[in-house]
Design a protein around this motif. Structure first.
Motif, PDB file in Angstrom:
ATOM      1  N   ARG A   1       1.415  65.352  51.196  1.00  0.00           N
ATOM      2  CA  ARG A   1       2.783  64.828  51.163  1.00  0.00           C
ATOM      3  C   ARG A   1       3.638  65.489  52.248  1.00  0.00           C
TER       4      ARG A   1
ATOM      5  N   GLN B   1       6.485  66.583  43.841  1.00  0.00           N
ATOM      6  CA  GLN B   1       6.146  65.833  42.638  1.00  0.00           C
ATOM      7  C   GLN B   1       6.332  66.720  41.420  1.00  0.00           C
TER       8      GLN B   1
ATOM      9  N   THR C   1       8.990  58.076  45.425  1.00  0.00           N
ATOM     10  CA  THR C   1       9.011  59.507  45.155  1.00  0.00           C
ATOM     11  C   THR C   1       8.092  59.880  44.006  1.00  0.00           C
ATOM     12  N   ARG C   2       7.551  61.106  44.055  1.00  0.00           N
ATOM     13  CA  ARG C   2       6.694  61.596  42.973  1.00  0.00           C
ATOM     14  C   ARG C   2       7.421  62.618  42.107  1.00  0.00           C
TER      15      ARG C   2
ATOM     16  N   ARG D   1      13.504  60.648  41.074  1.00  0.00           N
ATOM     17  CA  ARG D   1      13.384  59.244  40.676  1.00  0.00           C
ATOM     18  C   ARG D   1      14.546  58.844  39.767  1.00  0.00           C
TER      19      ARG D   1
END
Length: 424
Positions: free
Chosen positions: A146, A204, A398-399, A404
């Motif tokens: 990422r 994440q 997004t993780r 989010r």
């Protein structure tokens, strides 16, 4: 403590202690790949034993002791069995899994040796960074991917090949000196900053921040500043991290939700860290060296750090500095940040124009901040329907759960605003 809670504890302990365990083992076995394997064996043992036996009082020491015992098993198969067992066996006899002394390192020792070993010129730059992030940052393969905006498989291949290359070349486990130190600083600095960024904005998971990673990156950066006091970029990186770290307490709300820069309570910023960062920036400036990317980014951070109120921010200087940075280290990410600065200095239309120019860049495909920033510009231009679609797109990319949630809230606000205006 339930099994799920124990596994979360193990994950947290591994994040904080794995680099130290690997580094200490590498000093004994002189093979970073083997050291990581033994540390992973200790992790497996923790996953098997802690749920039944409970988390030990000193989990880091438990991992170290268990890993050292794995080291003895490995060394028994080698010709130098007697000498090595005497070295490691003595430590194991003196320590127990709950030993209070733990595995704290002296400044400049095993962790830095591991970092410079992983950054040896026998490896390509990308392999050096990926390997060091894995071993010193405790990051997962997907998190490293990422950070680099590449696939998980690509990073996994880099790590496997890097460990093999180091073993085949017999790279010494040590901190280099003289000219060799200077030639390897660039990749080391990159690694430290990527570790810091993973802590500052987790890619994440449920948490927005991982303070232990920021703290470790700061520690390594400060040590490097002592090792290479005449390198402006080292001081520039330290300045950048100090100033960014100063905002940590203000970056989340009461429920752990993200708080964006311009909405933060600057009274919660750590002005001691800002002062330290500005002093580090002064040390970099005093060396009168050509500006590097970390120095320029530190100068950018200083523009925010000197502003006691958001309206005091010198956005025109920030836009100019991003132009300088783009000349030194051109990348779509730099251009994305320059677009934000342009929007603040000259209006959202200026930022949107640049965003639309770079939107097709391959490195930005799947990068959630591109639609997020574009959505912000569209809101300011009153184009709420388009902005809503951008925020929803960003939320899907997004993780990080906190991020989010924030993006979906912004999308909902756009819809609510349009519905309010549509009413007679």
């Amino acid at each position: 403590m339930g099994a799920i809670s124990v596994h979360r504890t193990i994950d947290a302990v591994w994040r904080m202690e794995s680099a130290k365990v690997i580094a200490a083992l590498a000093r004994y076995v002189r093979d970073v790949g083997l050291a990581e394997e033994m540390a992973q064996d200790a992790l497996v043992a923790a996953l098997e034993q802690w749920p039944q036996e409970g988390v030990p009082k000193n989990p880091g020491a438990w991992l170290m002791t268990t890993a050292k015992r794995r080291a003895i098993d490995q060394i028994r198969r080698r010709e130098n069995f007697n000498r090595k067992v005497e070295e490691i066996g003595r430590d194991v006899q003196e320590a127990t899994p709950d030993a209070s002394d733990g595995i704290e390192d002296e400044i400049g020792d095993d962790l830095l040796s591991l970092m410079f070993t992983a950054c040896h010129p026998v490896l390509g730059t990308e392999a050096r960074v990926a390997l060091t992030l894995k071993m010193l940052g405790g990051l997962k393969t997907e998190e490293i991917a990422r950070a680099f905006l590449v696939s998980d498989a690509t990073v996994a291949q880099r790590i496997v090949r890097a460990k093999k290359a180091l073993a085949d070349a017999g790279v010494p486990f040590e901190v280099p000196e003289g000219p060799e130190l200077a030639t390897r600083l660039a990749s080391v600095l990159e690694v430290i900053y990527l570790i810091f960024n993973e802590g500052y904005s987790a890619t994440q998971g449920d948490d927005w921040l991982r303070p232990e990673l920021c703290a470790e990156a700061l520690r390594l950066g400060r040590v490097l500043a002592e090792l290479a006091p005449k390198e402006a970029e080292v001081h520039g990186l330290v300045a950048l991290m100090e100033i960014q770290a100063s905002r940590t307490k203000a970056r989340t709300g009461p429920g752990g939700e993200p708080v964006l820069l311009l909405e933060q309570d600057r009274g919660r910023w750590d002005w001691l860290l800002i002062g330290r960062g500005l002093k580090a920036l002064e040390r970099a400036e005093a060396l009168n060296q050509p500006p590097g990317p970390y120095y320029v980014q530190a100068a950018l951070a200083a523009c925010h750090g000197r502003a006691r109120r958001p309206e005091d921010t010198d956005w025109q200087r920030i836009a100019t500095l991003y132009q300088v940075l783009a000349g030194i280290s051109p990348s779509p990410i730099v251009e994305l940040n320059r677009a934000v600065a342009l929007s603040m200095a000259y209006g959202p239309a200026a930022g949107l124009a640049l965003i639309d120019e770079i939107a097709g860049e391959k490195a930005l495909q799947g990068y959630h901040l591109l639609p997020s920033v574009r959505g912000d510009f569209l809101v300011k231009l009153g184009r709420n329907a388009e902005a809503k679609a951008e925020f929803e797109k960003a939320a899907g990319l997004t993780r990080n759960e906190r991020e989010r949630t924030l993006l979906l809230e912004r999308a909902a606000a756009c819809q609510a605003s349009d519905e309010a205006h549509a009413q007679p």
